[in-house]
Design a protein around this motif. Structure first.
Motif, PDB file in Angstrom:
ATOM      1  N   THR A   1      51.097 -45.860  59.693  1.00 34.80           N
ATOM      2  CA  THR A   1      50.090 -46.013  60.742  1.00 34.80           C
ATOM      3  C   THR A   1      49.480 -47.410  60.735  1.00 34.80           C
ATOM      4  O   THR A   1      49.156 -47.963  61.777  1.00 34.80           O
ATOM      5  CB  THR A   1      48.979 -44.959  60.533  1.00 34.80           C
TER       6      THR A   1
ATOM      7  N   SER B   1      56.135 -41.418  61.749  1.00 35.72           N
ATOM      8  CA  SER B   1      55.471 -40.325  61.020  1.00 35.72           C
ATOM      9  C   SER B   1      56.330 -39.951  59.822  1.00 35.72           C
ATOM     10  O   SER B   1      57.125 -39.001  59.868  1.00 35.72           O
ATOM     11  CB  SER B   1      55.246 -39.123  61.942  1.00 35.72           C
TER      12      SER B   1
ATOM     13  N   GLN C   1      56.298 -36.415  58.233  1.00 33.85           N
ATOM     14  CA  GLN C   1      56.890 -35.451  59.157  1.00 33.85           C
ATOM     15  C   GLN C   1      58.401 -35.350  58.916  1.00 33.85           C
ATOM     16  O   GLN C   1      58.983 -34.267  59.026  1.00 33.85           O
ATOM     17  CB  GLN C   1      56.619 -35.923  60.587  1.00 33.85           C
TER      18      GLN C   1
ATOM     19  N   GLN D   1      48.699 -40.221  59.784  1.00 33.83           N
ATOM     20  CA  GLN D   1      50.113 -40.503  59.523  1.00 33.83           C
ATOM     21  C   GLN D   1      51.047 -39.485  60.181  1.00 33.83           C
ATOM     22  O   GLN D   1      52.237 -39.742  60.330  1.00 33.83           O
ATOM     23  CB  GLN D   1      50.384 -40.498  58.016  1.00 33.83           C
ATOM     24  N   LEU D   2      50.522 -38.337  60.557  1.00 30.42           N
ATOM     25  CA  LEU D   2      51.363 -37.275  61.113  1.00 30.42           C
ATOM     26  C   LEU D   2      51.532 -37.374  62.627  1.00 30.42           C
ATOM     27  O   LEU D   2      52.247 -36.568  63.213  1.00 30.42           O
ATOM     28  CB  LEU D   2      50.773 -35.906  60.754  1.00 30.42           C
TER      29      LEU D   2
END
Length: 585
Positions: A275, A287, A290, A428-429
């Protein structure tokens, strides 16, 4: 113009001006009065007065984070200086040029029980690039009340130093040390400490300068890549079918988009961006968790790169660190002019230049390698994004859904400051708006100072700045709001889940008195009264509807800064997040 009478104070101030240090953050005190008089009476400097030294240092760090140029923070003697330490450590690991200037008592008054005295020289020894411990000006013709009642051995020591020390040699020594300290901060992009002893009287002023210090310019590094290094890199790169680029903290616009596009079009290259990387391309993988979290051993074998290339600052994702430490690449190259960290225990090539300079010399000599590496992982990325959207539709209001709503509402072309702990990890997701500039104090990754840093940053940019922070981070740094320099377009969003929610995600015995008290630190605080005291417009939300409603006008112009507090259910946030990684697989 008025100047401090003390020549040493004049020397410090003139050299700061000569080296372009415009922003001076002062904390009120007596021993630093000569510096305060000099800085605040010179129109070249933009001076700030911030009482809490810990907040003052992070405020200065925020200014330097934005401007990427040395910013000074100035305090009195004693424990005031120690309050700078968290920001000094952050500046050290985040490569931010912070110049700490501390006033001190004369040497003969240290260690005799005098007030506001500690051992200040080298106090930041383990987290500083240079410590300049200056010598006191000597003037044998002045009567000095501070030496009249000294113990005999201290009086003798003082007189010996006075007799042996020539004024000119001391002046030359001080000029050399100040020049070196500030130059090191510029050259190494990090913190330095200048300790300045002053004798009384402290408040005397003169109308003209009595010293004219020599200015020594910093060294400008020749930013090139050696032919041997370049040739080896090109050969290895062109022979590898799996290349991974991992980008940590990186300032906006540091990499030319043409080179990012070249990397994006190479089938043998995966670009993982955090990010805080501030680089974007639809072919990149923004991400990381993820992708990484749901993988098994066979998947990790498919992901293991031949070459790992890193640049930028520290990495947030624990999952990719664990992966690369277990499934090590054959080679790990790091590009950058600052400290190269062997984060994955396989660093074998340090390329000391800027990433942009390296790519400019390197990429025109590379060619696209036939590989299914990116295609394979792009398919997984597409699947994860579909499952991500599906999951959001299936869960109740929580930290997770709040972040989804907030991150879509942040205005284009604005600044997003993130606090540490849960906040940066939730961010971050999600795939963020690529017009945003994103920052977070990832040097030491502490919760202290996030608010003060964001305010410092906001004070020197015309762009709207939004801080997203957790409740503990916010309340811990609430003195940051005791600040007269907060722009009216500054916004704070507090995710209040009544404690340290990240600890509920970690292994432990949740929902016990011991856990609630000593780990999660459960509380029932809210920000409403703080906002009233410090002049913030306060709003709150507690579900999807009230949050969306509040955000419709939250970023509009107003006569005061604003804070939005979002209350989420602490007992379900952790389960929703942990189940997410199972669901998206």
């Amino acid at each position: 113009m008025m100047y401090p009478k003390i020549p040493l104070a004049q020397t410090v101030i003139q050299l700061c001006k000569a080296k372009g240090i415009k922003h001076i953050v002062l904390s009120p005190g007596s021993r630093n009065a000569p510096l305060t008089i000099g800085f605040s009476n010179n129109n070249f400097f933009k001076c700030y007065s911030i009482v809490d030294e810990r907040c003052a240092a992070f405020f200065a760090l925020g200014i330097a984070q934005k401007l990427q140029e040395p910013t000074a923070v100035v305090c009195t003697s004693g424990s005031a200086l120690l309050n700078y330490y968290p920001a000094v450590a952050e500046a050290f690991y985040s490569h931010i040029p912070l110049v700490v200037i501390s006033a001190d008592r004369p040497k003969h008054l240290i260690g005799i029980g005098d007030g506001q005295t500690i051992n200040q020289p080298h106090v930041f020894e383990n987290h500083i690039h240079y410590s300049a411990n200056l010598k006191q000006d000597l003037n044998e013709n002045e009567t000095n009340n501070e030496t009249e009642d000294l113990p005999i051995f201290k009086n003798i020591e003082h007189k010996i130093e006075t007799l042996l020390g020539l004024k000119q040699s001391i002046q030359t020594y001080n000029e050399t040390e100040i020049n070196k300290a500030i130059n090191v901060s510029i050259e190494k992009k990090g913190p330095v400490h200048i300790n300045v002893p002053f004798n009384e009287p402290l408040y005397d002023r003169v109308e003209s300068l009595t010293v004219n210090p020599e200015v020594v310019a910093p060294k400008i590094k020749n930013d090139t890549v050696s032919a041997d290094v370049l040739n080896t890199c090109v050969e290895d790169w062109n022979n590898a079918k799996r290349k991974m680029i991992l980008v940590g903290v990186n300032n906006p616009n540091e990499i030319e988009q043409q080179w990012l596009n070249v990397l994006a079009n190479d089938a043998s290259v995966l670009v993982f961006t955090e990010t805080t990387s501030n680089i974007h391309n639809t072919a990149f993988f923004p991400s990381i968790d993820q992708i990484i979290a749901p993988l098994n051993a066979d998947d990790f074998n498919e992901l293991q790169p031949d070459i790992l290339l890193t640049f930028g600052g520290l990495i947030v994702s624990k999952k990719i660190k664990a992966f690369l430490r277990t499934y090590k690449p054959k080679q790990h190259w790091h590009i950058g002019n600052t400290r190269a960290n062997n984060t994955f225990f396989c660093l074998n090539k340090i390329i000391e230049t800027t990433p942009n300079t390296f790519f400019n010399a390197f990429l025109p000599r590379t060619h696209v390698v036939e590989s299914n590496y990116k295609t394979y992982w792009q398919n997984i990325k597409t699947h994860r994004l579909l499952k991500h959207k599906e999951y959001l539709k299936s869960i109740p209001f929580s930290d997770f859904t709040a972040f989804n709503i907030i991150l879509q509402a942040i205005p284009n072309h604005s600044v997003l400051q993130l606090s540490n702990s849960s906040t940066i990890r939730y961010a971050q997701l999600f795939t963020l708006n690529n017009t945003l500039e994103v920052y977070c104090n990832r040097g030491t990754s502490g919760i202290d100072g996030s608010t003060a840093t964001a305010i410092g940053f906001a004070s020197v940019t015309s762009k709207q700045t939004t801080l997203i922070t957790g409740d503990l981070s916010f309340f811990y740094d609430s003195n940051a709001l005791w600040n007269n320099y907060i722009p009216t377009n500054f916004r704070i969003i507090v995710i209040n889940n009544q404690g340290g929610g990240i600890f509920r995600i970690l292994p432990g015995h949740k929902n016990t008195e011991n856990f609630d008290t000593y780990f999660e630190t459960t509380h029932h605080l809210n920000a409403k009264h703080l906002c009233a005291m410090y002049g913030f417009n306060y709003e709150k939300a507690h579900d999807d509807a009230s949050l969306k409603s509040a955000l419709k006008t939250f970023f509009n112009d107003d006569s005061t800064p604003k804070l939005l507090e979002i209350f989420t259910p602490k007992n379900t946030n952790d389960e929703i997040l942990l189940h997410y990684f199972k669901f998206i697989k």
